[in-house]
Write a protein that holds these residues in place. Structure first.
Motif, PDB file in Angstrom:
ATOM      1  N   GLY A   2       0.830  -1.203   0.000  1.00  0.00           N
ATOM      2  CA  GLY A   2       0.000   0.000   0.000  1.00  0.00           C
ATOM      3  C   GLY A   2       0.860   1.247   0.000  1.00  0.00           C
ATOM      4  N   PRO A  26      -0.940  -1.033  -6.235  1.00  0.00           N
ATOM      5  CA  PRO A  26      -1.519  -1.364  -7.543  1.00  0.00           C
ATOM      6  C   PRO A  26      -2.082  -0.172  -8.298  1.00  0.00           C
ATOM      7  N   ARG A  37      -8.737   3.606  -6.406  1.00  0.00           N
ATOM      8  CA  ARG A  37      -9.097   3.107  -5.080  1.00  0.00           C
ATOM      9  C   ARG A  37      -9.072   4.270  -4.085  1.00  0.00           C
ATOM     10  N   TYR A 294     -19.711   9.999   0.087  1.00  0.00           N
ATOM     11  CA  TYR A 294     -19.003   8.836   0.642  1.00  0.00           C
ATOM     12  C   TYR A 294     -19.818   8.336   1.831  1.00  0.00           C
ATOM     13  N   LEU A 332      -5.201  10.724   9.114  1.00  0.00           N
ATOM     14  CA  LEU A 332      -3.843  10.977   8.614  1.00  0.00           C
ATOM     15  C   LEU A 332      -2.874  11.143   9.785  1.00  0.00           C
TER      16      LEU A 332
HETATM   17  C1  LIG Z   1     -14.964  10.413   4.091  1.00  0.00           C
HETATM   18  C2  LIG Z   1     -13.632  10.463   4.779  1.00  0.00           C
HETATM   19  C3  LIG Z   1     -13.088  11.668   5.199  1.00  0.00           C
HETATM   20  C4  LIG Z   1     -11.882  11.697   5.878  1.00  0.00           C
HETATM   21  N1  LIG Z   1     -11.406  12.880   6.348  1.00  0.00           N
HETATM   22  C5  LIG Z   1     -10.240  12.898   7.016  1.00  0.00           C
HETATM   23  C6  LIG Z   1      -9.707  14.123   7.515  1.00  0.00           C
HETATM   24  O1  LIG Z   1     -10.328  15.183   7.422  1.00  0.00           O
HETATM   25  N2  LIG Z   1      -8.504  14.092   8.149  1.00  0.00           N
HETATM   26  C7  LIG Z   1      -7.814  12.936   8.321  1.00  0.00           C
HETATM   27  O2  LIG Z   1      -6.731  12.966   8.899  1.00  0.00           O
HETATM   28  N3  LIG Z   1      -8.298  11.762   7.874  1.00  0.00           N
HETATM   29  C8  LIG Z   1      -9.488  11.713   7.245  1.00  0.00           C
HETATM   30  N4  LIG Z   1      -9.975  10.519   6.791  1.00  0.00           N
HETATM   31  C9  LIG Z   1      -9.220   9.284   7.058  1.00  0.00           C
HETATM   32  C10 LIG Z   1      -8.156   9.060   6.016  1.00  0.00           C
HETATM   33  O3  LIG Z   1      -8.713   9.113   4.723  1.00  0.00           O
HETATM   34  C11 LIG Z   1      -7.539   7.688   6.241  1.00  0.00           C
HETATM   35  O4  LIG Z   1      -7.196   7.550   7.581  1.00  0.00           O
HETATM   36  C12 LIG Z   1      -6.305   7.495   5.344  1.00  0.00           C
HETATM   37  O5  LIG Z   1      -6.693   7.407   4.004  1.00  0.00           O
HETATM   38  C13 LIG Z   1      -5.563   6.225   5.741  1.00  0.00           C
HETATM   39  O6  LIG Z   1      -4.514   6.036   4.846  1.00  0.00           O
HETATM   40  P1  LIG Z   1      -4.031   4.570   4.479  1.00  0.00           P
HETATM   41  O7  LIG Z   1      -2.785   4.760   3.699  1.00  0.00           O
HETATM   42  O8  LIG Z   1      -4.014   3.723   5.685  1.00  0.00           O
HETATM   43  O9  LIG Z   1      -5.209   3.954   3.583  1.00  0.00           O
HETATM   44  P2  LIG Z   1      -5.692   4.370   2.126  1.00  0.00           P
HETATM   45  O10 LIG Z   1      -5.484   5.813   1.897  1.00  0.00           O
HETATM   46  O11 LIG Z   1      -7.064   3.824   1.959  1.00  0.00           O
HETATM   47  O12 LIG Z   1      -4.712   3.607   1.145  1.00  0.00           O
HETATM   48  C14 LIG Z   1      -4.620   2.218   1.054  1.00  0.00           C
HETATM   49  C15 LIG Z   1      -3.700   1.921  -0.124  1.00  0.00           C
HETATM   50  O13 LIG Z   1      -3.446   0.523  -0.197  1.00  0.00           O
HETATM   51  C16 LIG Z   1      -3.528   0.124  -1.542  1.00  0.00           C
HETATM   52  N5  LIG Z   1      -3.884  -1.303  -1.567  1.00  0.00           N
HETATM   53  C17 LIG Z   1      -5.083  -1.858  -1.311  1.00  0.00           C
HETATM   54  N6  LIG Z   1      -5.025  -3.196  -1.446  1.00  0.00           N
HETATM   55  C18 LIG Z   1      -3.754  -3.489  -1.793  1.00  0.00           C
HETATM   56  C19 LIG Z   1      -3.064  -4.717  -2.069  1.00  0.00           C
HETATM   57  N7  LIG Z   1      -3.694  -5.894  -2.017  1.00  0.00           N
HETATM   58  N8  LIG Z   1      -1.752  -4.644  -2.377  1.00  0.00           N
HETATM   59  C20 LIG Z   1      -1.093  -3.460  -2.414  1.00  0.00           C
HETATM   60  N9  LIG Z   1      -1.709  -2.274  -2.166  1.00  0.00           N
HETATM   61  C21 LIG Z   1      -3.014  -2.298  -1.862  1.00  0.00           C
HETATM   62  C22 LIG Z   1      -4.608   1.006  -2.153  1.00  0.00           C
HETATM   63  O14 LIG Z   1      -4.518   1.086  -3.552  1.00  0.00           O
HETATM   64  C23 LIG Z   1      -4.317   2.345  -1.465  1.00  0.00           C
HETATM   65  O15 LIG Z   1      -3.410   3.134  -2.167  1.00  0.00           O
HETATM   66  C24 LIG Z   1     -11.188  10.482   6.112  1.00  0.00           C
HETATM   67  C25 LIG Z   1     -11.722   9.273   5.677  1.00  0.00           C
HETATM   68  C26 LIG Z   1     -12.938   9.252   5.029  1.00  0.00           C
HETATM   69  C27 LIG Z   1     -13.510   7.926   4.619  1.00  0.00           C
END
Ligand SMILES: Cc1cc2nc3c(=O)[nH]c(=O)nc-3n(C[C@H](O)[C@H](O)[C@H](O)COP(=O)(O)OP(=O)(O)OC[C@H]3O[C@@H](n4cnc5c(N)ncnc54)[C@H](O)[C@@H]3O)c2cc1C
Length: 446
Positions: A2, A26, A37, A294, A332
């Protein structure tokens, strides 16, 4: 695994400790910072003070670069928080960045791409490789939904897909839809226990042209508090941020039967029931593009510290570990704090193949804080039915009074905001001096 926000922070941390870091992602993240995604990237993302501090810690000078290219940095009066429609007392130390998530994430990705021994591979992880009690790498496949065009997400191409990638240490940063539990079960390990809270939240974000209509305001954020008992028809919950490209990003939120839809007219109608800055933007600015919606059904966290055994060489960060109600803007910041916990763990010089329980314990401190704050507030919504933590009624009684006092008094609000911005733990709100001050403030107000 990811290469989104959490994966990029983890890669940055690992680059201080590893000969080579491979980010497997991906999705093709375009110049616009959007991919197929993680559609939440289109929603307004606020970065809490602690998240901003972590950003500068791991990517020094990035704020300056973002601001130079159009992001806004707000402090003191430029950051306006409202509860039940009332503006809270300003806190001079609060600093918040106004930028869209794709803009911020792309700049972080660019910085990570410049690190000398970080390589991006465009592939889907399909499982883990094991040797006895530890992970030895990942199995990958060409991205299922999008045939490979040879572009890697970090700009630097660096590997073919459909192969096994060997590694001493693997980080799951695949977000809310992580399949790690399945992969563990497949190899005879247990899945981590999951805590859940159903909140049934709807979100909608739209952009507007930004002129001088709100002076120096960078953030305005309005939530229901103890007085409204969540009656959105009284004051609509929502937020706006001044972002790059001379735009306002405006988000509206609503629960259960009151989720905002994609209709621009309805969006504008709802904005007009919001606090003054959001009303002003509805009246004086023009919407750009469409309204993106969303649905967020439940907050969820995986608790690996409750497992009796866990494979070595494997950790989990970001939404794959914990994903809480986005209204409080913690995701974040939490991802960055988990990267910080990973750095602290790696600095102790552990064997890479050892179970990383000390990491999970450290990360849990940050997750506990976010979980406690967000679920504590969510339980006040009439449609949220639990689970209730022990002592909930007493906690709510105190929290409601603290919230009221924080609207009137800067010192109470400063302590309150440090917790909201994850710079102090929730237990800071039980400090007897703070509670005594809040009591005095409320008595005077009466
Ligand atoms: C509606 C909404 C509003 C939000 N507002 C805020 C905000 O105001 N402030 C804040 O701090 N947070 C906010 N968040 C939370 C924030 O979006 C998440 O906490 C953040 O995206 C987490 O990042 P992440 O990298 O863990 O996951 P993600 O950003 O979801 O990324 C996951 C990554 O993993 C990849 N992936 C998936 N499966 C695989 C696989 N099998 N192999 C390799 N890669 C893979 C995907 O392509 C993606 O790039 C919000 C969330 C939502 C839903």
């Amino acid at each position: 695994m990811g290469g989104s926000y959490a994966g990029l922070f983890a890669a940055r941390v690992l680059s201080d400790h590893a000969e080579e870091v491979v980010v497997v992602e991906p999705d093709v993240i375009g110049e616009d910072g959007l991919g197929r995604r993680s559609p939440q990237r289109r929603q307004l993302h606020a970065l809490l003070s602690m998240g901003h501090r972590q950003l500068e810690r791991w990517f020094p000078g990035l704020t300056e670069e973002l601001v130079r290219d159009g992001a806004r940095l707000g402090a003191g009066d430029d950051v306006r928080f409202y509860v039940d429609g009332r503006l809270k007392a300003p806190v001079a130390e609060t600093r918040m960045l106004g930028a869209t998530r794709p803009f911020l994430e792309n700049r972080v990705r660019r910085r990570v791409g410049l690190l000398p021994h970080v390589r991006f591979v465009r592939a889907d992880v399909t499982g883990l490789l094991f040797h006895r009690d530890h992970v030895t790498g990942v199995a990958t496949a060409a991205p299922a939904d999008d045939p490979s065009d040879g572009r890697a997400p970090g700009g630097r191409t660096g590997g073919t897909t459909g192969e096994e990638i060997r590694a001493d240490f693997v980080v799951d940063a695949t977000g809310r839809s992580s399949r790690l539990d399945d992969w563990l079960l497949r190899h005879g390990w247990d899945a981590a226990p999951v805590d859940r809270m159903r909140i049934d939240l709807g979100y909608a974000t739209a952009s507007f042209h930004r002129g001088g209509e709100l002076g120096t305001t960078v953030i305005a954020h309005s939530t229901p508090g103890p007085a409204s008992d969540y009656r959105p028809e009284v004051t609509e919950p929502g937020a706006l941020a001044a972002v790059e490209g001379d735009r306002w990003s405006v988000v509206l939120a609503g629960y259960a039967g009151y989720r905002p839809g994609p209709d621009p007219d309805e969006f504008l109608r709802r904005m007009r029931r919001c606090v003054a800055p959001i009303r002003t933007v509805a009246e004086e600015s023009t919407m750009i593009g469409s309204v993106d919606t969303y649905r967020f059904v439940e907050s969820r966290r995986r608790v690996h510290t409750r497992l009796r055994r866990f494979p070595g060489g494997l950790v989990v960060v970001g939404d794959a570990l914990a994903s809480v109600n986005p209204v409080y803007g913690q995701g974040l910041t939490l991802a960055a704090l988990e990267a910080d916990a990973l750095a602290a763990y790696l600095r102790t010089g552990p064997r890479p193949h050892a179970p990383a329980l000390p990491y999970f314990r450290r990360a849990e401190t940050a997750v506990d804080a976010a979980w406690q704050l967000s679920t504590g507030a969510d339980l006040a919504q009439p449609h949220v039915t639990g689970p209730y933590p022990r002592g909930y009624r007493a906690q709510k009684w105190v929290a409601d009074r603290l919230t009221r006092a924080s609207v009137i008094d800067s010192a109470v609000n400063a302590a309150y905001m440090r917790v909201v911005h994850m710079e102090a733990p929730p237990k800071a709100l039980t400090d007897p001096r703070l509670l005594a001050r809040a009591a005095r403030v409320l008595l005077r107000d009466r």
